[in-house]
Structure formats: C-alpha cells, structure tokens
Design an enzyme around this catalytic site. Structure first.
Site, short mmCIF file in Angstrom:
data_model
loop_
_atom_site.label_atom_id
_atom_site.label_comp_id
_atom_site.label_asym_id
_atom_site.label_seq_id
_atom_site.Cartn_x
_atom_site.Cartn_y
_atom_site.Cartn_z
N MET A 125 0.84 -1.20 0.00
CA MET A 125 0.00 0.00 0.00
C MET A 125 0.88 1.25 0.00
O MET A 125 0.41 2.34 0.33
CB MET A 125 -0.94 -0.01 1.22
CG MET A 125 -1.89 -1.20 1.17
SD MET A 125 -3.38 -0.95 2.14
CE MET A 125 -2.69 -0.74 3.76
N HIS B 98 9.12 1.16 3.28
CA HIS B 98 10.23 1.19 4.24
C HIS B 98 11.04 -0.09 4.04
O HIS B 98 10.76 -0.89 3.13
CB HIS B 98 9.69 1.30 5.67
CG HIS B 98 8.58 0.34 5.99
ND1 HIS B 98 8.79 -1.01 6.10
CD2 HIS B 98 7.24 0.53 6.19
CE1 HIS B 98 7.65 -1.61 6.39
NE2 HIS B 98 6.69 -0.70 6.44
N GLY C 187 11.05 -2.83 5.52
CA GLY C 187 10.26 -4.07 5.56
C GLY C 187 9.80 -4.45 4.16
O GLY C 187 9.99 -5.58 3.70
N HIS C 188 9.20 -3.47 3.46
CA HIS C 188 8.75 -3.74 2.09
C HIS C 188 9.95 -4.11 1.20
O HIS C 188 9.88 -5.02 0.38
CB HIS C 188 8.11 -2.48 1.48
CG HIS C 188 6.87 -2.02 2.18
ND1 HIS C 188 6.81 -0.86 2.90
CD2 HIS C 188 5.62 -2.55 2.23
CE1 HIS C 188 5.59 -0.69 3.39
NE2 HIS C 188 4.84 -1.70 3.00
N SER D 153 6.69 -0.17 10.10
CA SER D 153 5.34 -0.02 9.58
C SER D 153 5.19 1.41 9.06
O SER D 153 5.80 2.34 9.61
CB SER D 153 4.32 -0.26 10.70
OG SER D 153 3.07 0.27 10.34
P1 AMP Z 1 1.47 -2.98 3.44
O1 AMP Z 1 2.02 -1.92 2.54
O2 AMP Z 1 1.41 -2.56 4.87
O3 AMP Z 1 0.16 -3.55 2.92
O4 AMP Z 1 2.51 -4.17 3.43
C1 AMP Z 1 2.87 -4.80 2.23
C2 AMP Z 1 3.65 -6.05 2.53
O5 AMP Z 1 4.82 -5.72 3.27
C3 AMP Z 1 2.86 -7.05 3.39
O6 AMP Z 1 3.10 -8.37 2.91
C4 AMP Z 1 3.43 -6.84 4.77
O7 AMP Z 1 3.34 -7.98 5.60
C5 AMP Z 1 4.89 -6.53 4.42
N1 AMP Z 1 5.51 -5.79 5.53
C6 AMP Z 1 5.07 -4.67 6.12
N2 AMP Z 1 5.88 -4.32 7.13
C7 AMP Z 1 6.86 -5.26 7.19
C8 AMP Z 1 7.99 -5.47 8.03
N3 AMP Z 1 8.30 -4.65 9.02
N4 AMP Z 1 8.78 -6.55 7.78
C9 AMP Z 1 8.48 -7.42 6.78
N5 AMP Z 1 7.42 -7.27 5.94
C10 AMP Z 1 6.62 -6.21 6.15
#
Ligand code: AMP
Length: 289
Positions: free
Chosen positions: A30, A34, A36-37, A187
């Site tokens: 979304m 960061h 994580g992504h 996050s």
């Molecule tokens: P989002 O943009 O929040 O929908 O996240 C997109 C993807 O990134 C999802 O598969 C999340 O689980 C993964 N994600 C988000 N934060 C982290 C993190 N800190 N470490 C690993 N993967 C993450």
C-alpha cells in the site's frame, strides 16, 4: 523500471515476459515504503527473473475512513526507492482500475473463522476486502511467486487459505519481520508516532519475546496472555488484544501441545496509532526466542 497504471498495459507487458519463460515475483503493497517492504523486494529479486511491485491503498479493507484518509502516500519517494531497488515493473492503479464502476463481482471465498478473530474482530470486513484485492491483483499480474511479510501473519494465513481453496497457481513465500533498532516492527504507521512513543513502542517486541520465553518455560497460556496484556497496558499504551494461536488454523490455543507452530499476536494503540506485531514459536526449529 516500467510504471503502469492501466490493467491492459500490465497484461501486455506480462504476456511479453511470459513468452520468454521468465519467473515473475510479485510484492503487493500500500506504499509508504520502508525497509520491511524492500526486504520482500530483495527476496523476490533473489529467486525470480522479474519483480513486480504494486502500490494500491485498497479502500475496501479500511473500515475506518479516517485511517484511510490519513494513510500516507509519498509516491515520489516510493518510486525512487523502487527504482533504486532494481525492480522491473510498478503497478500503480487507481481505484477504478481495480474495481471498475458497476462491477459487483465478488470472489467465492470464505475465509472462515480465521477472519473473525484478532484483526478481523477489531476491523470487521478488513480481510474480505484484503482477500478481494489480492485476488484481483493476482489475476492481473499472474505471478509465479507472491511475497508477503510475517508482520501481518493473519493476512498471510488468510491468503494461504485463499490460494489453497481456489487452487491458485502461485507459490506463497513468507518473509521475516524487519524491525527498528529497539525491536519495533517497521510499519508505514510508525511515522505518525511521536519520537518518545516510537522509542517506547519497543516494548511490544520485548513483551512478545518474554511471552515466548514464558511458554517455553512452561507457563500456562492463559497466564502468558494476561501477563502480556498487563505489560502492554502500561503508560499510554492501549492494547486491543494479545492472542496465542495455532499457526495453521489461527485457532486460539489453551495449551502449548495443541499445535506445532504457535503464534503470539498483538495489537496496541499508541497515540491513536494502531500497531500490530507477532512472534512465532516453532517446535520444528526450536523457537526464535
Ligand atoms: P502494506 O504496505 O502494509 O500492505 O505491506 C505490504 C507487505 O509488506 C505485506 O506483505 C506486509 O506484511 C509486508 N511488511 C510490512 N511491514 C513489514 C515489516 N516490518 N517486515 C516485513 N514485511 C513487512
């Protein structure tokens, strides 16, 4: 790096790559990217010929319109990060590209009880909306491999069920949670915390670790939950839940022997920002304590 907004442009590009027999990895996001992504991108690039990332803030998975309105959209810096990470294509659809006006089609998928507890309980309809968009994105991109983070374990488990139930031809790969120095899971929402709260939020990580350690030491599961809730209730923290569940079914556990893989999950509100995290206790590979 190609950037496409329209579905038919994506399909043309994908068809062309498929003719070359290339393995396509896909990372749905979304945005507000960061480390994580980017770790998901790195894993995809390591085991796929091409990596596709989507950035789409899916309105159907937000049950709180204020949370949707406040969701950060730093698209220029996101695109710069993706370009630097060496991916091949970004899909950047508008809402109408994913949900064409007048299209009332819904997937025939019932996530079952696993979508009603924890995040499903506090965010009614969230997982139905999330499964719907992931299904639509998989239909458009047709990747061979799908990379998702352990950070959103319940989401991962529901997509695993979606892929199994609908026999979708894609391999799902779970990537480990990337954390800040104090243990706080990265996050997009962390940016909304004050520096002090961001420091304090490391307590979520220590609480999860301590819960795993207590279970290994033989503490009763109910007591582990209560101790963790108490630890997360300190100061201005406001925990929604701590649950200890079976990693496959997501059913709450009463005893550690009831499952091979045990997940401690929690959600905590800090300064009005809702943060989720989890930790896995896997008997097969000991624990990750
Ligand atoms: P989002 O943009 O929040 O929908 O996240 C997109 C993807 O990134 C999802 O598969 C999340 O689980 C993964 N994600 C988000 N934060 C982290 C993190 N800190 N470490 C690993 N993967 C993450």
């Amino acid at each position: 790096m190609f950037i496409f907004k329209r579905v038919h442009h994506v399909r043309q590009w994908i068809d062309h790559q498929r003719e070359k027999g290339l393995i396509i990895g896909f990372v749905p996001t979304m945005g507000a990217l960061h480390q994580g992504h980017l770790s998901l991108v790195t894993e995809s690039r390591a085991s796929s010929d091409l990596t596709v990332v989507s950035i789409f803030v899916n309105p159907r998975q937000f049950n709180d319109s204020e949370d949707l309105r406040q969701y950060p959209k730093p698209i220029e810096s996101d695109l710069r990060l993706l370009y630097e990470s060496g991916i091949d294509m970004v899909f950047l659809p508008d809402v109408d590209d994913i949900y064409p006006p007048g299209d009332i089609h819904r997937i025939a998928f019932d996530p079952g009880p696993s979508a009603l507890i924890m995040e499903g309980h506090f965010r009614p309809g969230h997982f139905e909306g999330m499964a719907e968009v992931v299904h639509r994105l998989l239909d458009i991109i047709t990747p061979d491999q799908l990379f998702m983070g352990q950070k959103d374990f319940q989401q991962f488990a529901i997509i695993r069920k979606l892929i199994r139930d609908l026999h979708l031809p894609v391999r799902l790969i779970m990537c480990p949670t990337i954390r800040e120095e104090n243990g706080l899971a990265m996050s997009s929402r962390n940016a909304r915390l004050s520096p002090e709260a961001r420091r304090e939020a490391g307590r979520i990580y220590t609480t999860l670790r301590e819960s795993l350690e207590a279970m290994v030491q033989g503490m009763d599961i109910r007591q582990v939950r209560e101790t963790a809730m108490e630890a997360l209730r300190q100061g201005y923290f406001d925990p929604d839940y701590v649950e200890i569940v079976d990693g496959q079914s997501l059913e709450p556990l009463l005893h550690i022997d009831q499952a091979e893989e045990i997940i401690v999950c929690c959600a905590v509100k800090i300064e009005g920002v809702r943060l989720i995290d989890n930790m896995i206790l896997s008997k097969a590979n000991d624990s990750n304590v």
